[in-house]
Design a protein around this motif. Structure first.
Motif, short mmCIF file in Angstrom:
data_model
loop_
_atom_site.label_atom_id
_atom_site.label_comp_id
_atom_site.label_asym_id
_atom_site.label_seq_id
_atom_site.Cartn_x
_atom_site.Cartn_y
_atom_site.Cartn_z
N ASP A 1 7.16 -92.16 25.44
CA ASP A 1 6.38 -91.18 24.71
C ASP A 1 6.67 -89.82 25.33
OD1 ASP A 1 4.52 -90.52 26.86
OD2 ASP A 1 3.45 -92.38 26.43
N PRO A 2 6.12 -88.73 24.83
CA PRO A 2 6.49 -87.40 25.34
C PRO A 2 6.31 -87.21 26.84
CG PRO A 2 5.36 -87.17 23.26
CD PRO A 2 5.26 -88.62 23.62
N HIS A 3 5.54 -88.06 27.48
CA HIS A 3 5.32 -87.90 28.91
C HIS A 3 5.53 -89.17 29.72
CE1 HIS A 3 3.79 -83.79 28.66
NE2 HIS A 3 3.10 -84.15 27.59
N THR A 4 6.17 -90.19 29.13
CA THR A 4 6.36 -91.46 29.84
C THR A 4 7.81 -91.93 29.76
OG1 THR A 4 4.09 -92.11 29.30
CG2 THR A 4 5.57 -93.84 30.08
N VAL A 5 8.32 -92.31 30.89
CA VAL A 5 9.66 -92.88 30.99
C VAL A 5 9.53 -94.34 31.40
CG1 VAL A 5 11.82 -92.86 32.29
CG2 VAL A 5 10.78 -90.70 31.56
N ARG A 6 10.22 -95.20 30.69
CA ARG A 6 10.20 -96.64 30.99
C ARG A 6 11.53 -97.01 31.63
NH1 ARG A 6 6.32 -100.32 31.61
NH2 ARG A 6 5.30 -99.44 29.74
N LEU A 7 11.49 -97.62 32.80
CA LEU A 7 12.69 -98.03 33.52
C LEU A 7 13.06 -99.47 33.18
CD1 LEU A 7 11.79 -96.54 37.01
CD2 LEU A 7 13.28 -95.56 35.27
N SER A 8 14.33 -99.80 33.34
CA SER A 8 14.79 -101.16 33.05
C SER A 8 14.20 -102.17 34.02
CB SER A 8 16.32 -101.22 33.11
OG SER A 8 16.81 -100.73 34.35
N THR A 9 13.61 -101.69 35.12
CA THR A 9 12.92 -102.58 36.06
C THR A 9 11.54 -102.98 35.55
OG1 THR A 9 11.98 -100.65 37.20
CG2 THR A 9 14.08 -101.51 38.03
N GLY A 10 11.11 -102.32 34.46
CA GLY A 10 9.80 -102.59 33.91
C GLY A 10 8.77 -101.53 34.29
N GLU A 11 9.09 -100.72 35.28
CA GLU A 11 8.16 -99.70 35.75
C GLU A 11 8.06 -98.55 34.75
OE1 GLU A 11 7.62 -96.65 39.59
OE2 GLU A 11 9.31 -98.04 39.48
N ALA A 12 6.87 -98.00 34.59
CA ALA A 12 6.65 -96.82 33.77
C ALA A 12 6.27 -95.65 34.68
CB ALA A 12 5.56 -97.06 32.74
N VAL A 13 6.86 -94.48 34.41
CA VAL A 13 6.57 -93.29 35.20
C VAL A 13 6.16 -92.18 34.24
CG1 VAL A 13 7.46 -91.61 36.86
CG2 VAL A 13 8.31 -93.97 36.90
N THR A 14 5.03 -91.54 34.51
CA THR A 14 4.59 -90.42 33.67
C THR A 14 5.07 -89.12 34.28
OG1 THR A 14 2.46 -90.27 34.81
CG2 THR A 14 2.58 -91.67 32.84
N ALA A 15 5.39 -88.16 33.42
CA ALA A 15 5.93 -86.88 33.89
C ALA A 15 5.46 -85.74 33.01
CB ALA A 15 7.46 -86.94 33.90
N ALA A 16 5.21 -84.60 33.62
CA ALA A 16 4.85 -83.41 32.86
C ALA A 16 6.02 -82.96 32.00
CB ALA A 16 4.41 -82.30 33.81
N HIS A 17 7.22 -83.08 32.55
CA HIS A 17 8.45 -82.69 31.84
C HIS A 17 9.49 -83.79 32.00
CE1 HIS A 17 6.83 -78.58 31.60
NE2 HIS A 17 6.55 -78.70 32.89
N ILE A 18 10.25 -84.03 30.96
CA ILE A 18 11.35 -85.00 30.99
C ILE A 18 12.64 -84.25 30.66
CG2 ILE A 18 12.33 -87.07 29.95
CD1 ILE A 18 9.44 -87.95 29.30
N LEU A 19 13.64 -84.42 31.48
CA LEU A 19 14.94 -83.78 31.25
C LEU A 19 16.00 -84.85 31.02
CD1 LEU A 19 16.78 -81.25 31.21
CD2 LEU A 19 17.13 -81.63 33.67
N ILE A 20 16.68 -84.78 29.88
CA ILE A 20 17.74 -85.73 29.56
C ILE A 20 19.08 -85.10 29.90
CG2 ILE A 20 18.83 -87.08 27.74
CD1 ILE A 20 16.10 -87.02 26.32
N ALA A 21 19.78 -85.72 30.83
CA ALA A 21 21.10 -85.22 31.26
C ALA A 21 22.05 -86.41 31.36
CB ALA A 21 20.96 -84.52 32.61
N THR A 22 22.17 -87.13 30.25
CA THR A 22 22.91 -88.40 30.24
C THR A 22 24.39 -88.25 29.93
OG1 THR A 22 22.05 -88.66 27.99
CG2 THR A 22 20.92 -89.86 29.74
N GLY A 23 24.85 -87.03 29.64
CA GLY A 23 26.28 -86.80 29.46
C GLY A 23 26.88 -87.48 28.24
N GLY A 24 28.14 -87.86 28.37
CA GLY A 24 28.84 -88.48 27.25
C GLY A 24 29.61 -89.71 27.69
N ARG A 25 30.26 -90.33 26.72
CA ARG A 25 31.05 -91.54 26.99
C ARG A 25 32.29 -91.52 26.10
NH1 ARG A 25 27.12 -92.84 23.41
NH2 ARG A 25 27.73 -94.05 21.57
#
Length: 471
Positions: A118-142
């Motif tokens: 959601d706009p303030h939650t990141v879900r990790l592949s480990t199952g953990e959820a982390v909430t954040a005031a800001h999320i920055l996507i810097a995933t590059g290319g392939r």
């Protein structure tokens, strides 16, 4: 609402790491997730290993040149396994540095894949959820892999650095900077290189005169370069491309087998190569991040739309670097990261600046460019073109046919230098300094007033007096 962190960065490449460190330096609580190796494309699968391979490939000409200069060396052989070992040790060292920099800045590292819940939650592949005031996507290319049967038998650029052995023959498909750089590298390492490109000339989007000289130089060095053609079909060596319509090829798309590959081109030719490399562009790493569920529609090709401050339509989510569709250059991603950190965490709204970006293509010879091409400038306004092409002293003395190009595009109205193009050994080093002058708005007369450094190739940039054409 209390958040776990102030910033969560998805992606541990050059842009993501810089943003995380700068934000953390302000006292912000920062976390970063990287599903692969820290350092991203540039450090692990791109700029750094590519440039080291360029250096390695250039030693193949030392023997021939040294003889003319009075030196005698043995012919020498190239040991790919030895070089590969040193290369990966260096990449491991650099990755370690990136991790230490993040750790030293107080950034919490997650070695996991992250998606946006959601706009303030990141879900990790480990199952953990982390909430954040800001999320920055810097995933590059392939790397892009064409959707044709048996395309999985071919390599993409990421795979080149992992080869167990050098192939004796290779087909490189593509005409962009990656394809042309890899053609020069592998040719220099002793591989018999064939390169095909569907367009009329390689390096689309760059200056016509410069790209023409690069193509000519590649052919002179032994690269079998063909334009106006593409891969039509491919498969294992035993494949019969004339099988009746409707019968499947021997190997399916999803099967990835390394080894000899039979290729049929759109011009009808058929040949078996030890390896095939698809260098047919790169796509943004935006798929599966969960953005569409937030109402964030991706742009053409999957790029994440952002404004001049790298902010998406979801106010808490930002994106920088290659994933945004901006110029796919490491220094651009780093500049984006710096502007983001200043805007969000230092209270200094800083738009990104993508004007007059110098770039270098590490073909052999190199091609450095900054500003407009002659074609772009001519479409924009009346111009003058100052250019010279000559044989450089070092290789001319050795009897080699190498040529270099120095070119300036000048506005007739303002006298500003709108573009500079250099095709020469170490062109990347030269264009960096030319980029400073063009960014400052230098005029042709500023170049003229600069005293030349003699004898150098670069002195021609300040001694060009008469335009070769106007328009």
């Amino acid at each position: 609402m209390a958040f776990d962190v102030d910033l969560f960065v998805i992606g541990g490449g050059s842009g993501g790491v810089r943003a995380a460190r700068m934000a953390a330096s302000t006292g912000a609580r920062v976390a970063l997730a990287e599903e692969s190796r820290m350092g991203g494309t540039c450090v692990i699968r791109g700029c750094v290993p590519k440039k080291l391979m360029v250096f390695a490939s250039q030693f193949s000409e030392v023997h021939e040149t040294s003889l003319r200069y009075g030196w005698t060396f043995g012919e020498g052989t190239f040991d790919w396994r030895s070089f590969r070992g040193h290369l990966h040790a260096e990449l491991d060292r650099l990755e370690g540095i990136y991790r230490k920099l993040l750790d030293g800045a107080g950034v919490r590292i997650h070695d996991a894949r992250a998606t946006v819940e959601d706009p303030h939650t990141v879900r990790l592949s480990t199952g953990e959820a982390v909430t954040a005031a800001h999320i920055l996507i810097a995933t590059g290319g392939r790397p892009n892999r064409p959707e044709i049967p048996c395309a999985g038998m071919a390599m993409v650029s990421d795979d080149v650095f992992l080869m167990e052995e050098l192939p004796k023959t290779i087909l490189i498909v593509g005409g962009g900077y990656i394809a042309c750089e890899m053609a020069g590298i592998l040719n220099g390492l002793g591989v018999q290189v064939t390169q095909i490109y569907r367009g009329a000339q390689i390096l689309r989007g760059f200056d016509e005169e410069a790209r023409g000289l690069v193509a000519e130089s590649m052919r002179e060095k032994g690269i079998d370069l063909h334009t106006g053609t593409d891969v039509k079909m491919m498969g294992p060596p035993e494949t019969d491309f004339d099988m009746p319509a409707g019968e499947p090829l021997v190997m399916q798309d999803e099967v990835r087998r390394r080894g000899p590959v039979k290729v049929k081109t759109t011009l009808g030719g058929e040949k078996v190569y030890d390896a095939v490399l698809f260098a047919t562009g790169r796509d943004p790493n935006s798929a599966g991040l969960g953005l569409e569920a937030l109402g964030l529609e991706l742009g053409r090709g999957g790029h994440i739309p952002v404004d001049e401050y790298s902010q998406t339509k979801v106010p808490s989510i930002y994106a920088i670097g290659d994933v945004t569709g901006r110029p796919a250059l490491t220094p651009v991603a780093i500049r984006d990261a710096m502007a983001f950190a200043r805007t969000v965490f230092e209270g200094q709204p800083t738009p990104v600046d993508h004007a007059m970006i110098p770039s270098a293509i590490f073909t052999q010879p190199e091609y450095g460019a900054v500003g407009l091409t002659e074609e772009q400038a001519r479409h924009q306004e009346p111009i003058e073109v100052y250019a010279t092409s000559f044989r450089p002293m070092r290789t001319a003395f050795a009897g080699r046919p190498d040529r270099v190009l120095m070119k300036l595009i000048v506005s007739q109205a303002t006298r500003r230098v709108l573009g500079c193009h250099i095709v020469a050994p170490e062109a990347g080093e030269m264009i960096q300094l030319a980029g400073v002058a063009l960014k400052m708005g230098a005029t042709k007369e500023d170049f003229d007033r600069t005293v030349a450094v003699h004898p150098t190739m670069a002195e021609e940039i300040v001694t060009l007096r008469t335009p070769v054409r106007r328009g």
